[in-house]
Write a protein that holds these residues in place. Structure first.
Motif, PDB file in Angstrom:
ATOM      1  N   CYS A  58      36.497  40.160  44.942  1.00  0.00           N
ATOM      2  CA  CYS A  58      35.497  39.350  43.819  1.00  0.00           C
ATOM      3  C   CYS A  58      35.847  38.004  44.391  1.00  0.00           C
ATOM      4  CB  CYS A  58      36.272  39.450  42.484  1.00  0.00           C
ATOM      5  SG  CYS A  58      35.974  38.247  41.266  1.00  0.00           S
ATOM      6  N   GLN A  72      46.030  48.251  39.352  1.00  0.00           N
ATOM      7  CA  GLN A  72      45.492  47.164  39.036  1.00  0.00           C
ATOM      8  C   GLN A  72      43.973  46.937  38.627  1.00  0.00           C
ATOM      9  OE1 GLN A  72      46.639  46.185  43.040  1.00  0.00           O
ATOM     10  NE2 GLN A  72      47.972  44.468  42.407  1.00  0.00           N
ATOM     11  N   ILE A  73      43.401  47.987  39.223  1.00  0.00           N
ATOM     12  CA  ILE A  73      41.691  47.886  39.044  1.00  0.00           C
ATOM     13  C   ILE A  73      41.471  49.225  38.076  1.00  0.00           C
ATOM     14  CG2 ILE A  73      41.376  46.501  40.712  1.00  0.00           C
ATOM     15  CD1 ILE A  73      40.550  49.078  42.431  1.00  0.00           C
ATOM     16  N   CYS A  91      34.019  42.454  37.749  1.00  0.00           N
ATOM     17  CA  CYS A  91      34.934  42.734  38.293  1.00  0.00           C
ATOM     18  C   CYS A  91      35.927  43.550  37.512  1.00  0.00           C
ATOM     19  CB  CYS A  91      35.615  41.446  38.771  1.00  0.00           C
ATOM     20  SG  CYS A  91      37.066  41.505  39.484  1.00  0.00           S
ATOM     21  N   ARG A  92      36.423  44.676  38.256  1.00  0.00           N
ATOM     22  CA  ARG A  92      37.484  45.547  37.532  1.00  0.00           C
ATOM     23  C   ARG A  92      38.854  44.826  37.410  1.00  0.00           C
ATOM     24  NH1 ARG A  92      35.613  50.437  36.757  1.00  0.00           N
ATOM     25  NH2 ARG A  92      37.418  51.010  36.291  1.00  0.00           N
ATOM     26  N   ALA A  93      39.067  43.947  38.188  1.00  0.00           N
ATOM     27  CA  ALA A  93      40.309  43.282  38.130  1.00  0.00           C
ATOM     28  C   ALA A  93      40.382  42.206  37.139  1.00  0.00           C
ATOM     29  CB  ALA A  93      40.763  42.733  39.501  1.00  0.00           C
ATOM     30  N   HIS A 140      40.469  39.819  44.247  1.00  0.00           N
ATOM     31  CA  HIS A 140      41.077  40.880  44.384  1.00  0.00           C
ATOM     32  C   HIS A 140      40.014  41.857  44.731  1.00  0.00           C
ATOM     33  CE1 HIS A 140      44.461  41.496  41.637  1.00  0.00           C
ATOM     34  NE2 HIS A 140      44.450  42.823  42.402  1.00  0.00           N
ATOM     35  N   LEU A 175      45.678  46.216  47.526  1.00  0.00           N
ATOM     36  CA  LEU A 175      45.487  46.945  46.225  1.00  0.00           C
ATOM     37  C   LEU A 175      46.978  48.065  46.083  1.00  0.00           C
ATOM     38  CD1 LEU A 175      41.983  48.111  46.176  1.00  0.00           C
ATOM     39  CD2 LEU A 175      43.071  47.158  44.424  1.00  0.00           C
ATOM     40  N   THR A 190      38.148  45.254  44.880  1.00  0.00           N
ATOM     41  CA  THR A 190      37.736  46.411  43.818  1.00  0.00           C
ATOM     42  C   THR A 190      36.582  46.951  44.077  1.00  0.00           C
ATOM     43  OG1 THR A 190      37.703  46.535  41.418  1.00  0.00           O
ATOM     44  CG2 THR A 190      36.851  44.623  42.341  1.00  0.00           C
ATOM     45  N   TRP A 191      36.445  48.083  43.594  1.00  0.00           N
ATOM     46  CA  TRP A 191      35.197  48.842  43.564  1.00  0.00           C
ATOM     47  C   TRP A 191      34.314  48.051  42.354  1.00  0.00           C
ATOM     48  CZ3 TRP A 191      39.222  51.272  45.558  1.00  0.00           C
ATOM     49  CH2 TRP A 191      38.911  51.881  46.852  1.00  0.00           C
ATOM     50  N   TRP A 200      39.118  48.995  30.871  1.00  0.00           N
ATOM     51  CA  TRP A 200      38.513  48.764  32.230  1.00  0.00           C
ATOM     52  C   TRP A 200      36.785  49.291  31.821  1.00  0.00           C
ATOM     53  CZ3 TRP A 200      41.808  47.522  35.256  1.00  0.00           C
ATOM     54  CH2 TRP A 200      43.239  47.637  34.953  1.00  0.00           C
TER      55      TRP A 200
END
Ligand SMILES: [Zn+2]
Ligand SMILES: [Zn+2]
Length: 236
Positions: A184, A90-91, A198-200, A189, A65, A191-192, A128
């Motif tokens: 993911c 990125q996220i 998926c946030r990405a 990616h 990240l 991510t949280w 987002w």
């Protein structure tokens, strides 16, 4: 220093960081008595306010990240000025790192509330999902050898591993609900997740099948700045 830290970046770079950290800490003597976690620490040429922040940077690197350290000053709705520790472009995540005994997180919480979007549930059209997410990063959770049922090594071996293991990252969300750190399965990616998206890549994932691996497998990477004098890591 942990072997993983050495593997994850150039040794020369890491030694340069350590020398710079030692120099900064010498200047810092007036405030000695602070825990290592709270001392200035250099990682990849960036000066962090604490070893905990540097460790979070190394952990984000290990997750692939991208991060920016203190990239901006924001004015909160209350009029208070605030400098978030990390931005993860990125996220769409901001990360405020808080050590033990530093419970002041009001600014991060207000920032998180100000960034949350008002879209109807399941109909968010923001870049987002839910708006940018603000997280509070805590000191890591220790690795617990006894809780690992698949680990059949001797207690002695486990104790050494536990000591050298960075533990697992620990955080809380300012949105008042759980956020799960995972890879993911679609875009790979890290991510949280605090929604099924998926946030990405924004794709909607179905349950645990959408995740490659999560919280339990992700390790915290400690940057201490100097090798501990009682370090019992065997020489390579
Ligand atoms: Zn929205
Ligand atoms: Zn994805």
């Amino acid at each position: 220093m942990l072997q993983d830290d050495i593997d994850s970046r150039c040794l020369v770079e890491s030694i340069t960081d350590d020398i710079e950290t030692a120099r900064l800490r010498q200047q810092h003597q007036a405030t000695s008595g602070l825990a290592v976690e709270a001392l200035p620490t250099v990682y990849r040429g960036t000066v962090f306010r604490s070893a905990l922040e540097a460790s979070w940077a190394a952990t984000l690197d290990s997750l692939g990240l991208a991060w920016e350290y203190e990239p901006t000053t924001v004015t909160l709705p209350s009029g208070v000025r605030y400098i978030p520790d990390f931005h993860l472009p990125q996220i769409g995540v901001w990360l405020e790192v808080k050590g033990n005994g530093v419970p002041r997180v009001e600014k991060a919480i207000e920032y998180g509330q100000s960034l949350a979007c008002d879209c109807p549930k399941f109909a968010c059209t923001c870049r987002w999902i839910g708006g940018e997410l603000v997280l509070i990063g805590h000191p890591p959770r220790s690795w617990m050898p006894d809780y690992d049922e698949d680990d059949h090594r001797s207690n002695w071996a486990k104790a050494i591993t536990a000591r050298n293991h960075g533990g697992h990252p620990r955080w809380t969300s300012t949105r008042g609900r759980a956020a799960w750190l995972a890879y993911c399965a679609d875009c790979h990616h890290a991510t949280w997740f605090d929604s099924p998206h998926c946030r990405a890549c924004k794709r909607r994932l179905i349950g645990a099948e959408g995740l490659e691996s999560g919280n339990q497998q992700i390790r915290f990477h400690r940057i201490t700045g100097i090798a501990a004098p009682d370090n019992d890591t065997p020489a390579p």
